[in-house]
Design an enzyme around this catalytic site. Structure first.
Site, PDB file in Angstrom:
ATOM      1  N   HIS A 163     -75.011  42.086   7.086  1.00 48.42           N
ATOM      2  CA  HIS A 163     -76.345  42.524   7.555  1.00 48.42           C
ATOM      3  C   HIS A 163     -77.280  41.322   7.803  1.00 48.42           C
ATOM      4  CE1 HIS A 163     -74.737  46.439   6.460  1.00 48.42           C
ATOM      5  NE2 HIS A 163     -74.320  45.852   5.367  1.00 48.42           N
TER       6      HIS A 163
ATOM      7  N   GLU B 217     -79.535  44.894   0.273  1.00 46.98           N
ATOM      8  CA  GLU B 217     -78.175  44.346   0.341  1.00 46.98           C
ATOM      9  C   GLU B 217     -78.149  42.987   1.035  1.00 46.98           C
ATOM     10  OE1 GLU B 217     -75.542  46.934   2.471  1.00 46.98           O
ATOM     11  OE2 GLU B 217     -73.829  45.580   2.304  1.00 46.98           O
TER      12      GLU B 217
ATOM     13  N   HIS C  24     -70.701  42.453   0.781  1.00 42.50           N
ATOM     14  CA  HIS C  24     -71.547  43.640   0.935  1.00 42.50           C
ATOM     15  C   HIS C  24     -71.845  44.270  -0.419  1.00 42.50           C
ATOM     16  CE1 HIS C  24     -71.244  44.161   5.376  1.00 42.50           C
ATOM     17  NE2 HIS C  24     -70.219  43.339   5.169  1.00 42.50           N
TER      18      HIS C  24
ATOM     19  N   GLU D 144     -67.185  45.005  -1.516  1.00 46.46           N
ATOM     20  CA  GLU D 144     -68.401  45.782  -1.835  1.00 46.46           C
ATOM     21  C   GLU D 144     -68.693  45.538  -3.311  1.00 46.46           C
ATOM     22  OE1 GLU D 144     -70.260  47.611   0.164  1.00 46.46           O
ATOM     23  OE2 GLU D 144     -69.020  48.251   1.870  1.00 46.46           O
TER      24      GLU D 144
HETATM   25 ZN   LIG Z   1     -72.951  46.363   3.968  1.00 41.18          ZN
END
Ligand SMILES: [Zn+2]
Length: 219
Positions: A41, A56, A112, A182
Site C-alpha cells: 500500500h 497498515e 502486509h 500478513e
Molecule cells: Zn495489505
C-alpha cells in the site's frame, strides 16, 4: 537450525557493538544477497486500518526500514536490501515487481497486515503464488521459515503457509523466490496494539531477516 540462528544472533549483536560502519561497502561485495522488501500500500491507499486507527501502510513501512537498518549493522550477512517504496507513496503493483526484476532480486518479500470482519481473527499468514515455477520450492521454504520464525520468536499464532494469486506473487514467481506475509490482524484489538509497539516492529524485522538467512542456508 538453532546453531545457525545463534551464529546469526552473535554476529548481529557483536556487529552492532564493534563493526565499524566504513567497512560495510567492502564486506558486502562478495556473495551479496539482494533482498527486495515491498511495504504494501502507501500514499492514498492506507491498506487496512485498525480499530485504534493504525494504518497498515505505516506499520509495514516501519518494519521494512528497520530491516535495512539491521542489515547495515550486520554486513557480514551480505544482505543488500532495497525497498519498493521508502516513504508514504503509492507505487503500482507492477512497478514493484519490475523493480525487483531490474535489481535481479534473490528474494522478494511483500509486507502486509491483515483485516477481518471477525474481531477475533488473529495470527500470521505467509502466502506463495499458486502458479508453479522453478522458484516455487524455495518460495514455500521461505514462507515456512518466516511463519515458523515469527510464531516461535514472537508468539504470533501461525495460520500456516497458503497459496494465492496475489499480483505481486504472480509477477514474481517466474523470476525469484517470493512471499507475501500478513503480519497479524489490525482488526484484532490485541494484535493492533502489539503491532503499534516499536520494539515488536524491530523484532519482526529481525526475525524476517533470520528466516531469510535460514532459508538461504538450505540452497
Ligand atoms: Zn495489505
Amino acid at each position: 537450525m538453532e546453531l545457525r540462528k545463534s551464529i546469526f544472533s552473535i554476529f548481529f549483536l557483536s556487529t552492532i557493538a564493534f563493526f565499524p560502519i566504513e567497512n560495510y561497502s567492502q564486506t558486502v561485495e562478495k556473495d551479496q544477497i539482494t533482498i527486495v522488501v515491498d511495504p504494501g500500500h502507501g500514499g492514498s491507499d492506507p491498506g487496512a486500518i485498525g480499530i485504534n486507527g493504525n494504518k497498515e501502510k505505516e506499520v509495514v513501512l516501519k518494519i521494512a526500514r528497520k530491516m535495512i537498518e539491521i542489515s547495515k549493522s550486520s554486513p557480514e550477512n551480505g544482505f543488500k536490501i532495497y525497498l519498493t517504496r521508502y516513504k508514504d507513496s503509492l507505487i503500482s503493483l507492477n512497478d514493484r515487481t519490475k523493480l525487483a526484476k531490474a535489481l535481479k532480486a534473490d528474494v522478494f518479500i511483500s509486507l502486509h497486515c491483515n483485516h477481518s470482519n471477525n474481531p477475533n481473527a488473529h495470527g500470521l499468514e505467509a502466502y506463495v503464488s499458486n502458479i508453479r515455477s522453478q522458484q516455487s520450492k524455495e518460495s514455500i521454504l521461505f514462507a515456512y521459515q518466516i511463519q515458523k520464525e515469527l510464531s516461535k520468536e514472537l508468539g504470533l499464532k501461525s495460520r500456516g503457509v497458503k497459496f494465492s494469486n496475489f499480483q505481486v506473487l504472480q509477477e514474481s514467481i517466474g523470476f525469484y523466490p517470493s512471499v507475501l506475509v500478513e503480519l497479524g490482524f489490525l482488526s484484532n484489538w490485541e494484535e493492533e496494539k502489539w503491532l503499534s509497539n516499536l520494539e515488536n516492529i524491530n523484532q519482526i524485522a529481525y526475525s524476517i531477516l533470520v528466516a531469510i538467512r535460514e532459508s538461504l542456508d538450505f540452497r
